[in-house]
Design an enzyme around this catalytic site. Sequence first.
Site, PDB file in Angstrom:
ATOM      1  N   LYS A 265      50.572  72.261 -90.191  1.00  0.00           N
ATOM      2  CA  LYS A 265      51.568  71.560 -91.021  1.00  0.00           C
ATOM      3  C   LYS A 265      52.920  72.224 -90.833  1.00  0.00           C
ATOM      4  O   LYS A 265      52.994  73.411 -90.506  1.00  0.00           O
ATOM      5  CB  LYS A 265      51.195  71.680 -92.501  1.00  0.00           C
ATOM      6  CG  LYS A 265      49.793  71.250 -92.816  1.00  0.00           C
ATOM      7  CD  LYS A 265      49.751  69.799 -93.115  1.00  0.00           C
ATOM      8  CE  LYS A 265      48.365  69.366 -93.509  1.00  0.00           C
ATOM      9  NZ  LYS A 265      48.170  67.937 -93.282  1.00  0.00           N
TER      10      LYS A 265
ATOM     11  N   HIS B 225      38.941  65.335 -86.813  1.00  0.00           N
ATOM     12  CA  HIS B 225      39.824  64.693 -85.830  1.00  0.00           C
ATOM     13  C   HIS B 225      39.842  65.419 -84.481  1.00  0.00           C
ATOM     14  O   HIS B 225      39.666  64.806 -83.429  1.00  0.00           O
ATOM     15  CB  HIS B 225      41.267  64.617 -86.357  1.00  0.00           C
ATOM     16  CG  HIS B 225      41.401  63.871 -87.644  1.00  0.00           C
ATOM     17  ND1 HIS B 225      40.702  62.724 -87.915  1.00  0.00           N
ATOM     18  CD2 HIS B 225      42.155  64.108 -88.736  1.00  0.00           C
ATOM     19  CE1 HIS B 225      41.019  62.293 -89.116  1.00  0.00           C
ATOM     20  NE2 HIS B 225      41.900  63.120 -89.642  1.00  0.00           N
TER      21      HIS B 225
ATOM     22  N   HIS C 153      39.873  57.710 -88.527  1.00  0.00           N
ATOM     23  CA  HIS C 153      40.808  56.694 -88.033  1.00  0.00           C
ATOM     24  C   HIS C 153      41.388  57.045 -86.660  1.00  0.00           C
ATOM     25  O   HIS C 153      41.889  56.176 -85.961  1.00  0.00           O
ATOM     26  CB  HIS C 153      41.915  56.400 -89.060  1.00  0.00           C
ATOM     27  CG  HIS C 153      42.901  57.508 -89.208  1.00  0.00           C
ATOM     28  ND1 HIS C 153      42.702  58.577 -90.024  1.00  0.00           N
ATOM     29  CD2 HIS C 153      44.102  57.703 -88.634  1.00  0.00           C
ATOM     30  CE1 HIS C 153      43.720  59.393 -89.945  1.00  0.00           C
ATOM     31  NE2 HIS C 153      44.599  58.893 -89.116  1.00  0.00           N
TER      32      HIS C 153
ATOM     33  N   ARG D  13      38.944  51.037-111.762  1.00  0.00           N
ATOM     34  CA  ARG D  13      38.784  51.004-113.226  1.00  0.00           C
ATOM     35  C   ARG D  13      39.874  50.196-113.904  1.00  0.00           C
ATOM     36  O   ARG D  13      39.690  49.693-115.006  1.00  0.00           O
ATOM     37  CB  ARG D  13      38.816  52.426-113.788  1.00  0.00           C
ATOM     38  CG  ARG D  13      37.567  53.218-113.508  1.00  0.00           C
ATOM     39  CD  ARG D  13      37.772  54.658-113.868  1.00  0.00           C
ATOM     40  NE  ARG D  13      38.932  55.215-113.162  1.00  0.00           N
ATOM     41  CZ  ARG D  13      39.303  56.475-113.180  1.00  0.00           C
ATOM     42  NH1 ARG D  13      38.612  57.337-113.874  1.00  0.00           N
ATOM     43  NH2 ARG D  13      40.349  56.894-112.498  1.00  0.00           N
TER      44      ARG D  13
ATOM     45  N   ASP E 183      40.025  70.320 -92.749  1.00  0.00           N
ATOM     46  CA  ASP E 183      40.750  69.063 -92.914  1.00  0.00           C
ATOM     47  C   ASP E 183      40.999  68.347 -91.588  1.00  0.00           C
ATOM     48  O   ASP E 183      41.049  67.127 -91.544  1.00  0.00           O
ATOM     49  CB  ASP E 183      42.095  69.357 -93.603  1.00  0.00           C
ATOM     50  CG  ASP E 183      42.772  68.096 -94.113  1.00  0.00           C
ATOM     51  OD1 ASP E 183      42.087  67.301 -94.794  1.00  0.00           O
ATOM     52  OD2 ASP E 183      43.974  67.894 -93.826  1.00  0.00           O
TER      53      ASP E 183
HETATM   54  P1  NAP Z   1      43.750  57.567-104.837  1.00  0.00           P
HETATM   55  O1  NAP Z   1      45.143  57.090-104.587  1.00  0.00           O
HETATM   56  O2  NAP Z   1      43.530  58.614-105.873  1.00  0.00           O
HETATM   57  O3  NAP Z   1      42.897  56.272-105.235  1.00  0.00           O
HETATM   58  C1  NAP Z   1      41.612  56.372-105.787  1.00  0.00           C
HETATM   59  C2  NAP Z   1      41.152  54.980-106.185  1.00  0.00           C
HETATM   60  O4  NAP Z   1      39.861  55.106-106.780  1.00  0.00           O
HETATM   61  C3  NAP Z   1      42.041  54.294-107.187  1.00  0.00           C
HETATM   62  O5  NAP Z   1      42.088  52.917-106.906  1.00  0.00           O
HETATM   63  C4  NAP Z   1      41.301  54.520-108.505  1.00  0.00           C
HETATM   64  O6  NAP Z   1      41.669  53.483-109.376  1.00  0.00           O
HETATM   65  C5  NAP Z   1      39.858  54.431-108.037  1.00  0.00           C
HETATM   66  N1  NAP Z   1      38.921  55.140-108.909  1.00  0.00           N
HETATM   67  C6  NAP Z   1      38.979  56.442-109.303  1.00  0.00           C
HETATM   68  N2  NAP Z   1      37.930  56.736-110.113  1.00  0.00           N
HETATM   69  C7  NAP Z   1      37.196  55.603-110.222  1.00  0.00           C
HETATM   70  C8  NAP Z   1      36.013  55.263-110.919  1.00  0.00           C
HETATM   71  N3  NAP Z   1      35.347  56.148-111.678  1.00  0.00           N
HETATM   72  N4  NAP Z   1      35.541  54.001-110.799  1.00  0.00           N
HETATM   73  C9  NAP Z   1      36.188  53.095-110.046  1.00  0.00           C
HETATM   74  N5  NAP Z   1      37.312  53.342-109.358  1.00  0.00           N
HETATM   75  C10 NAP Z   1      37.825  54.593-109.452  1.00  0.00           C
HETATM   76  O7  NAP Z   1      43.043  58.095-103.524  1.00  0.00           O
HETATM   77  P2  NAP Z   1      43.396  57.700-101.984  1.00  0.00           P
HETATM   78  O8  NAP Z   1      44.481  58.580-101.507  1.00  0.00           O
HETATM   79  O9  NAP Z   1      43.567  56.244-101.883  1.00  0.00           O
HETATM   80  O10 NAP Z   1      42.078  58.206-101.232  1.00  0.00           O
HETATM   81  C11 NAP Z   1      40.859  57.486-101.260  1.00  0.00           C
HETATM   82  C12 NAP Z   1      39.877  58.138-100.295  1.00  0.00           C
HETATM   83  O11 NAP Z   1      40.384  58.082 -98.984  1.00  0.00           O
HETATM   84  C13 NAP Z   1      39.629  59.619-100.570  1.00  0.00           C
HETATM   85  O12 NAP Z   1      38.289  59.915-100.216  1.00  0.00           O
HETATM   86  C14 NAP Z   1      40.551  60.324 -99.599  1.00  0.00           C
HETATM   87  O13 NAP Z   1      40.087  61.616 -99.256  1.00  0.00           O
HETATM   88  C15 NAP Z   1      40.462  59.384 -98.417  1.00  0.00           C
HETATM   89  N6  NAP Z   1      41.623  59.417 -97.535  1.00  0.00           N
HETATM   90  C16 NAP Z   1      42.858  59.084 -98.008  1.00  0.00           C
HETATM   91  C17 NAP Z   1      43.932  59.074 -97.147  1.00  0.00           C
HETATM   92  C18 NAP Z   1      45.323  58.666 -97.609  1.00  0.00           C
HETATM   93  O14 NAP Z   1      46.199  58.581 -96.750  1.00  0.00           O
HETATM   94  N7  NAP Z   1      45.543  58.413 -98.872  1.00  0.00           N
HETATM   95  C19 NAP Z   1      43.746  59.416 -95.792  1.00  0.00           C
HETATM   96  C20 NAP Z   1      42.466  59.746 -95.341  1.00  0.00           C
HETATM   97  C21 NAP Z   1      41.419  59.737 -96.229  1.00  0.00           C
HETATM   98  P3  NAP Z   1      41.542  53.590-110.984  1.00  0.00           P
HETATM   99  O15 NAP Z   1      42.170  54.875-111.374  1.00  0.00           O
HETATM  100  O16 NAP Z   1      42.224  52.375-111.476  1.00  0.00           O
HETATM  101  O17 NAP Z   1      40.081  53.555-111.261  1.00  0.00           O
END
Ligand code: NAP
Length: 486
Positions: A334, A240, A178, A51, A235
Amino acid sequence: MVSRVIPVSSFDFVLFGATGDLARRKILPALFHRFQIGQFGENCRIIGTSRSELTTEEFRSQTADAVREFGQDVETTPEEIAAFTALLDYAAVDVRGETGWDAIRGKLRDDAVRAFYLSVGPSLFTDIARRLSETGIATPDSRIVLEKPFGHDLASARALNGALRAHFEEQQIYRIDHYLGKETVQNLMALRFANSLFEPLWNSSHIDHVQITVAESIGVEGRGEYYDKSGAMRDMVQNHLMQLLCLTAMEPPAQFAPNSVRDEKVKVIEALRPVSQASIARGQYRSRNSDENGDGYRDHAGNAASRTESYIALKVEVANWRWAGTPFYLRTGKRLRERVSEIAVYFRDPPHNIFEGSGPVHGNVLVIRLQPDEGITLKTTIKDPGPGGMRLTGANLDMTFADELAESGRPQDAYERLIMDVIRGNQTLFMRGDEVEAAWAWTDPIIGGWKDAGDTPQPYDSGSSGPDDSLLLIHRDDRQWRGIGA
Ligand code: NAP
């Protein structure tokens, strides 16, 4: 050992959630590394979207920062980073709305592979899938990539699969775990199916039991609210640990091809016996501080009455010809002593000890280590070197991939391989919809069992090996856990 880099065909990689944590820490650096080693073919492009109203220049600059910060100690030059970021483009879109989609469509080419990577919260998956389809952005050849969680129970997983399949064929859907992209996990398959040494022994006649451990030293700080609705079973175990169990226990597939491998994994899940509550130990790490600013699980979760487990151990039985009588002990938690992920295969003791009085015969243990220091170790019994007669001692045959692969450069991050597999259209290392549903079908009654019983997890100290109940779980079978970080 020099690795061969086979360039992939031209692609448009659309990264939803491009400004988020996962994109910055993992996905963009992984893409950069494969660009750096020359795996991108002609005309490959990455289109970021979220966004946030960013210019393409701002997105390039943020990506350059992410690559420098999270690039795994890889040497880079400013020229390489500039050449990579020149491939980036950006379009702002709120995926819940109607606007912005034309901008994405305008950036895509007809003759390139289209991959849509959903690095966003799971509540947005179906909106994005539907809009990609309705706007005609997704073609029959496009791939859609999703991050876990794939539902939080069987019903929600079915609903998600149904919503995705309304717009994409199963062979277009890439569900990432992963762990499957890790070098050692693939080596588990190579070890079993490309060597004649292990497979004849890979059954209950020769294997006493298997331990699968995924221990983390950090707690749920920062994501406690999310985690408290999930817990270790949802989780970690449902995905995994289940994947590691499947790869250890599955029958040899006819070929190393997506559906052959995944068919065999599903058969393992379907052969799992229901787990009674007596075969489960749940725990919750407690605070190290006795003052009000505690740092226990409940403090991190913001829920003083939480019954969510930050640790779980289970004794699991695979009810089939190969594994009857060989239990699999799974544990994950954890705030444990060390961060370690491994599969330890305990072979049975020799039927007769001819060395009585010479010290114990150490049972063979094959340890497949995912982290840290990916590698494989075989614990053996040898003669203690030197004078003193026949005295026995334990010794390890050790292969650390970092040493073995020294000539071919740094170990690869799992995301690198998986993203390139998406572009190549190879689903072998991704979970199929029925696999995810089978895993939930096994998991749901276990969770339901402790909910019905009103069970509360047992507290354990941060930095320990988990709750006492988990020791009892294995001790009563006359076995013991490998030390965490042993
Ligand atoms: P995050 O940091 O909250 O990032 C979410 C992203 O989605 C941001 O770029 C946000 O940008 C965008 N977004 C949110 N609402 C939106 C909307 N309505 N339209 C368009 N874009 C939108 O989350 P994350 O940690 O990267 O995780 C992403 C996914 O990966 C999740 O499903 C999570 O469970 C999974 N995951 C993450 C990790 C990790 O290490 N982080 C590991 C395994 C799995 P804007 O706010 O600018 O829109």
